[in-house]
Design a protein around this motif. Sequence first.
Motif, PDB file in Angstrom:
ATOM      1  N   ARG B 143       0.823  -1.212   0.000  1.00  0.00           N
ATOM      2  CA  ARG B 143       0.000   0.000   0.000  1.00  0.00           C
ATOM      3  C   ARG B 143       0.855   1.258   0.000  1.00  0.00           C
ATOM      4  N   THR B 144       1.889   1.258   0.871  1.00  0.00           N
ATOM      5  CA  THR B 144       2.697   2.472   1.021  1.00  0.00           C
ATOM      6  C   THR B 144       3.951   2.440   0.159  1.00  0.00           C
ATOM      7  N   GLY B 145       4.331   1.268  -0.315  1.00  0.00           N
ATOM      8  CA  GLY B 145       5.550   1.153  -1.122  1.00  0.00           C
ATOM      9  C   GLY B 145       6.796   0.969  -0.265  1.00  0.00           C
ATOM     10  N   ASP B 146       6.610   0.686   1.026  1.00  0.00           N
ATOM     11  CA  ASP B 146       7.734   0.448   1.930  1.00  0.00           C
ATOM     12  C   ASP B 146       8.561  -0.743   1.410  1.00  0.00           C
ATOM     13  N   ASN B 147       9.867  -0.559   1.242  1.00  0.00           N
ATOM     14  CA  ASN B 147      10.798  -1.582   0.729  1.00  0.00           C
ATOM     15  C   ASN B 147      10.657  -1.835  -0.776  1.00  0.00           C
ATOM     16  N   LEU B 148      10.001  -0.928  -1.459  1.00  0.00           N
ATOM     17  CA  LEU B 148       9.844  -1.081  -2.915  1.00  0.00           C
ATOM     18  C   LEU B 148      11.210  -1.023  -3.613  1.00  0.00           C
ATOM     19  N   ASN B 149      12.146  -0.266  -2.993  1.00  0.00           N
ATOM     20  CA  ASN B 149      13.485  -0.143  -3.604  1.00  0.00           C
ATOM     21  C   ASN B 149      14.180  -1.504  -3.704  1.00  0.00           C
ATOM     22  N   ARG B 150      13.911  -2.378  -2.739  1.00  0.00           N
ATOM     23  CA  ARG B 150      14.530  -3.716  -2.782  1.00  0.00           C
ATOM     24  C   ARG B 150      13.952  -4.539  -3.932  1.00  0.00           C
ATOM     25  N   LEU B 151      12.656  -4.400  -4.115  1.00  0.00           N
ATOM     26  CA  LEU B 151      12.030  -5.116  -5.232  1.00  0.00           C
ATOM     27  C   LEU B 151      12.543  -4.541  -6.557  1.00  0.00           C
ATOM     28  N   HIS B 152      12.763  -3.237  -6.553  1.00  0.00           N
ATOM     29  CA  HIS B 152      13.278  -2.575  -7.761  1.00  0.00           C
ATOM     30  C   HIS B 152      14.616  -3.212  -8.180  1.00  0.00           C
ATOM     31  N   ARG B 153      15.482  -3.429  -7.173  1.00  0.00           N
ATOM     32  CA  ARG B 153      16.800  -4.029  -7.489  1.00  0.00           C
ATOM     33  C   ARG B 153      16.627  -5.456  -8.034  1.00  0.00           C
ATOM     34  N   VAL B 154      15.720  -6.197  -7.426  1.00  0.00           N
ATOM     35  CA  VAL B 154      15.489  -7.585  -7.888  1.00  0.00           C
ATOM     36  C   VAL B 154      15.043  -7.585  -9.356  1.00  0.00           C
ATOM     37  N   ILE B 155      14.145  -6.657  -9.683  1.00  0.00           N
ATOM     38  CA  ILE B 155      13.614  -6.632 -11.057  1.00  0.00           C
ATOM     39  C   ILE B 155      14.682  -6.142 -12.035  1.00  0.00           C
ATOM     40  N   THR B 156      15.303  -5.005 -11.713  1.00  0.00           N
ATOM     41  CA  THR B 156      16.232  -4.415 -12.694  1.00  0.00           C
ATOM     42  C   THR B 156      17.501  -5.251 -12.857  1.00  0.00           C
ATOM     43  N   GLU B 157      17.928  -5.899 -11.753  1.00  0.00           N
ATOM     44  CA  GLU B 157      19.148  -6.711 -11.864  1.00  0.00           C
ATOM     45  C   GLU B 157      18.816  -8.177 -12.150  1.00  0.00           C
ATOM     46  N   ASP B 158      17.555  -8.444 -12.422  1.00  0.00           N
ATOM     47  CA  ASP B 158      17.071  -9.794 -12.750  1.00  0.00           C
ATOM     48  C   ASP B 158      17.601 -10.834 -11.757  1.00  0.00           C
ATOM     49  N   ARG B 159      17.308 -10.603 -10.470  1.00  0.00           N
ATOM     50  CA  ARG B 159      17.787 -11.530  -9.440  1.00  0.00           C
ATOM     51  C   ARG B 159      16.771 -12.635  -9.119  1.00  0.00           C
ATOM     52  N   PHE B 160      15.785 -12.789  -9.954  1.00  0.00           N
ATOM     53  CA  PHE B 160      14.777 -13.835  -9.719  1.00  0.00           C
ATOM     54  C   PHE B 160      15.468 -15.202  -9.760  1.00  0.00           C
ATOM     55  N   GLU B 161      15.048 -16.089  -8.904  1.00  0.00           N
ATOM     56  CA  GLU B 161      15.659 -17.423  -8.853  1.00  0.00           C
ATOM     57  C   GLU B 161      14.571 -18.494  -8.758  1.00  0.00           C
ATOM     58  N   VAL B 162      14.901 -19.674  -9.238  1.00  0.00           N
ATOM     59  CA  VAL B 162      14.009 -20.824  -9.024  1.00  0.00           C
ATOM     60  C   VAL B 162      14.237 -21.295  -7.579  1.00  0.00           C
ATOM     61  N   PRO B 163      13.174 -21.366  -6.772  1.00  0.00           N
ATOM     62  CA  PRO B 163      13.360 -21.801  -5.371  1.00  0.00           C
ATOM     63  C   PRO B 163      13.694 -23.295  -5.330  1.00  0.00           C
ATOM     64  N   THR B 164      14.972 -23.594  -5.566  1.00  0.00           N
ATOM     65  CA  THR B 164      15.377 -24.984  -5.790  1.00  0.00           C
ATOM     66  C   THR B 164      15.193 -25.881  -4.573  1.00  0.00           C
ATOM     67  N   SER B 165      15.296 -25.301  -3.379  1.00  0.00           N
ATOM     68  CA  SER B 165      15.152 -26.173  -2.208  1.00  0.00           C
ATOM     69  C   SER B 165      13.765 -26.804  -2.205  1.00  0.00           C
ATOM     70  N   PHE B 166      12.787 -26.011  -2.583  1.00  0.00           N
ATOM     71  CA  PHE B 166      11.426 -26.540  -2.669  1.00  0.00           C
ATOM     72  C   PHE B 166      11.334 -27.591  -3.764  1.00  0.00           C
ATOM     73  N   CYS B 167      11.873 -27.231  -4.947  1.00  0.00           N
ATOM     74  CA  CYS B 167      11.755 -28.136  -6.091  1.00  0.00           C
ATOM     75  C   CYS B 167      12.365 -29.489  -5.778  1.00  0.00           C
ATOM     76  N   ARG B 168      13.562 -29.438  -5.216  1.00  0.00           N
ATOM     77  CA  ARG B 168      14.239 -30.716  -4.955  1.00  0.00           C
ATOM     78  C   ARG B 168      13.416 -31.555  -3.982  1.00  0.00           C
ATOM     79  N   SER B 169      12.941 -30.900  -2.961  1.00  0.00           N
ATOM     80  CA  SER B 169      12.170 -31.647  -1.969  1.00  0.00           C
ATOM     81  C   SER B 169      10.925 -32.226  -2.594  1.00  0.00           C
ATOM     82  N   MET B 170      10.232 -31.379  -3.358  1.00  0.00           N
ATOM     83  CA  MET B 170       8.991 -31.847  -3.953  1.00  0.00           C
ATOM     84  C   MET B 170       9.273 -32.918  -4.997  1.00  0.00           C
ATOM     85  N   HIS B 171      10.404 -32.758  -5.673  1.00  0.00           N
ATOM     86  CA  HIS B 171      10.761 -33.741  -6.680  1.00  0.00           C
ATOM     87  C   HIS B 171      10.951 -35.104  -6.030  1.00  0.00           C
TER      88      HIS B 171
END
Lengths: 71, 653
Positions: B143-171
Amino acid sequence: MLKTGDEALILSVDHPDDIRDQMMANGICTGARLRVEEVSKLHKMMYLNLEGRLMAIRLSRTTDIQVNKLG
Amino acid sequence: MQQVLCVGNPNVGKSSLFNQLTGLHQKVANYAGATIQEASGLYDGREVIDLPGLRSLWSNSPDEQVSIRSLQQAIQAGDPLIFVANGLQLEDSMILFSQLADLRAKMCLVINFKDELNKSKISINAKELQQRLNCPVILMNARTGDNLNRLHRVITEDRFEVPTSFCRSMHDVLVHDRLVNHLDTAFYAERGGQGRFEKSKDHVRRKMLIQSVLDNVLKVPATASPLVSNTTRFDKIALHPIWGTMIFLLTMVLLFQSIFSLASYPMDWIDGLFSHLASLASEFTSWPVINSLLADGIIAGIGGVVIFIPQIAILFLLLGLLESSGYMGRISFLSDRLLRKFGLSGSSVVPLLSGMACSIPAIMSARSIRNPKERLAAIMATPLMTCSARLPVYVILIALVVPQGRWLIFGYQGLALLGMYALGVAATLLFALAFSRQQSGSDSAIWILDLPLYRYPHWKAVLQSVYRKTISFVKEAGKIIFIISILLWFLSSFSPRSSTFLAQEYETRSATDENLSEEAVLLEHSYAGYIGKGIEPVIRPLGYDWKIGIALLSSFAAREIFVGSLSTIYSIGSEDEGSILERLRKERRPDGTPVFSLATALSLLIFYAFALQCMSTLAITRQETNSWKWPILQFGIMLGMAYVGALIVYQLF
């Protein structure tokens, strides 16, 4: 039959597949813990606190949910 | 262009985050299902897509299928996902997260409602969770945009990751190689069909896995969150059989009273302003034809709609406050039992109440109704709810025939307006009942209702929404009204007869009728006059003259045009530059009785309450039902109801 103020653990949901799937998607599934906030006979609804999430479910749909009362 | 999708459970703040990122104003509301279709905007050269809320990849409702299809395409294309989770119900939100992790989606986990987590003394160790999941985790307040700058870095620096710990476990536990290698989302559908307990087992295992991942990361105090306990405490009153019903009825009465009482002052100013503009325009140039076009055509037509902006804005504001506070869900709770008797349910409340603003989004929101029979009944009946376009018509007709007095604190005109809204609700329910009785199919859909926490309305979002909706109403209606006003002015100002004929006609008739003006004779023999008189035999039994007939005909594309058209037609036929209301009040039939008598006004009210005069609604019904059969049926039945209803009322009064 659950009453207002009861806390319980869901053991099983014995509905046909399509209904059970919807219940499961809404968190009503084996192992979930619930608290009955209100049973409204007028509105024929049960008002639940399901692990911090508030929801209402028709009373007619609660009869096939097997629970173990806590406390 | 790279796409980034906002995904998560319903009512977790995806649209708020989307608005923060894109600077757009996607609808935000405090109930599940506020977003009914994808919205997209730009952020730092990327396309951000806001998806409708989704509970699980097992879901099969039409609204959730929209999200599943988009997710399937995005994951296959390698587009990243911003997964928005409700911090107060993190375990619950993570079920969908784990399913998407199975599909090897690149993600960033945004845990929303940071402020409410603090208030509830719930702590989440985001750093530790990030390490465990192996994907970025951001605690924020969308609502307020608090910590939006952190999300900005994730998007612009393409830091998205596959949550592998979950995948491996589920696999290890569940998933076969083919799913991981081929991103086979059909897996969910197939697995569901394999065994009665397959999905349940999967769900329980996921929950166990999530609990182990969140162990020592999520710390919840033993006592209930004050937000939850305050909500349940207030619900004891809001959902009480007597008090709850009274609060609901009082809310509705206040809503309609406010529409009349609060809006009266700005409406008077606008009315005065347009009367002044019209009088200025009548002498603006040295060409009388141009002056007439400006004063009697454009200004009269546009003024006829602009005057209703205050009332429409107040309606949108009050509906916005109901949606934003979380009370909408309680109305569903209170009305479910009643609605079931009419082939609907509590889940139809959102489409029905949204129909008070506009039928188009209301019909689209019926996608969240899971039972196909009920969904169709809601789509077919919703246009009978009193939409904002009917408001100008009701207001002018009520003001013409209902006195301004008061009964206790309630004004007669406000009560009359409430009566029209009640008529709309009654007609909607009866239509839904009749319709659902004709349809085959089961009535026994499961019904679970999310009751969101009560929250202080998000004023900025509500006011922005009011502004956008009001401007959109004026723009959309304004465009059509502008064209129709000019067309009507032309048809009403020019005659197929010669000027000699018109002069002779005036001379002959003015000998016996001293009130007759030249303008009135011209109007009667204008193109519009002949068209109006052509349809007069059909509308005369309803109490309408040919002038009303023209306004009625012009409003079949969109009903809000009616007042603008009336205003244009009666401006041309009159030398009086007073307000619309004054001009309509002074209008007389040849026998001297007022044109807008009680019987005529009531007949018009009934006609407009029932008739489906909105092309866009018919188009959206076609889109949602995927057939022309339903909109044609809808139009025909409602026109029949309008004609018969108006006929009965006129004959009775």
